[in-house]
Scaffold this motif. Structure first.
Motif, short mmCIF file in Angstrom:
data_model
loop_
_atom_site.label_atom_id
_atom_site.label_comp_id
_atom_site.label_asym_id
_atom_site.label_seq_id
_atom_site.Cartn_x
_atom_site.Cartn_y
_atom_site.Cartn_z
N GLU A 36 0.83 -1.21 0.00
CA GLU A 36 0.00 0.00 0.00
C GLU A 36 0.86 1.26 0.00
O GLU A 36 0.57 2.23 -0.71
CB GLU A 36 -0.91 0.01 1.23
CG GLU A 36 -1.90 -1.14 1.30
CD GLU A 36 -2.46 -1.31 2.70
OE1 GLU A 36 -3.26 -0.47 3.12
OE2 GLU A 36 -2.05 -2.28 3.37
N SER B 200 -6.66 5.10 4.16
CA SER B 200 -6.70 3.66 4.41
C SER B 200 -5.60 3.23 5.38
O SER B 200 -5.81 2.37 6.24
CB SER B 200 -6.56 2.90 3.08
OG SER B 200 -6.53 1.50 3.29
N GLY C 18 -12.61 5.10 3.00
CA GLY C 18 -12.06 5.79 1.85
C GLY C 18 -12.84 6.99 1.37
O GLY C 18 -12.29 8.08 1.21
#
Length: 213
Positions: free
Chosen positions: A53, A158, A164
């Protein structure tokens, strides 16, 4: 008469992006630990668990600011997770805008949660401001950059464990209230061309995030 102003440093823009991102990662690590005690927080473990991520987010940051590999290397080199840096009360105070007095009672979970919640808001709004700044200075233009800014904020949220769509909407409103008036007001140090660009990005972001307005 054509406006003249100093060129903007790529490295300076990079630090503008990385500073709130470093804060977001530390705040995310505290949240992931349960936000109870800083003794249970591990920044290296959090970054390792979210490596994919983080890498995707940095790719978006690169695209927004057209950053070189040398500039992006600063993020990794100075982030602290490779050195096993601890998340301290002093860092949390800085990230949260000193919502608690010094020294904060970090043995009180309520105090830690308050600093984390305030820090999340402040660092996300600061991150969006840096993204818009990079986009106006070096970005791919209004056709592509606003959607990239939205994506980057969503990814950052996140990492903080925040929903989100809500985080994008909330962060946009906080950014608009905290930063825009000082840039756009008459007499501000921002040059007129810069003001016009920021307005365009603000309008484009509003169209993506809050099209009902």
């Amino acid at each position: 008469m054509t406006e003249q102003y100093a060129p903007i440093s790529e490295t300076g823009l990079g630090y503008d992006e990385f500073a709130p991102l470093w804060g977001i990662l530390e705040l995310g690590a505290v949240t992931a630990s349960g936000a109870r005690s800083l003794q249970d927080v591990s920044l290296p473990d959090f970054v390792a668990a979210h490596r994919d991520e983080v890498d995707r987010l940095i790719e978006v940051v690169r695209d927004i600011g057209d950053f070189s590999a040398e500039t992006l290397a600063i993020f990794e080199r100075q982030g602290g997770w490779s050195d096993g840096r601890e998340v301290t009360a002093e860092y949390l105070m800085m990230y949260s805008g000193f919502i608690e007095g010094y020294p904060p009672d970090i043995d009180d979970p309520g105090v830690v949660r308050r600093m984390v919640h305030m820090g999340n808001d402040l660092q996300l709004a600061t991150f969006m401001h840096a993204l818009v700044g990079a986009a106006t200075a070096r970005g791919p233009g209004l056709d592509a950059a606003p959607a990239l800014v939205v994506a980057a904020v969503r990814m950052a949220g996140s990492l903080l464990g925040v929903d989100g769509e809500r985080v994008v909407s909330d962060t946009f409103r906080m950014w608009r209230v905290k930063f825009l008036p000082d840039i756009l007001r008459p007499g501000s140090p921002s040059h007129e061309g810069g003001k016009a660009n920021v307005r365009k990005y603000a309008h484009a972001l509003e169209g993506l995030i809050d099209p009902q307005t």
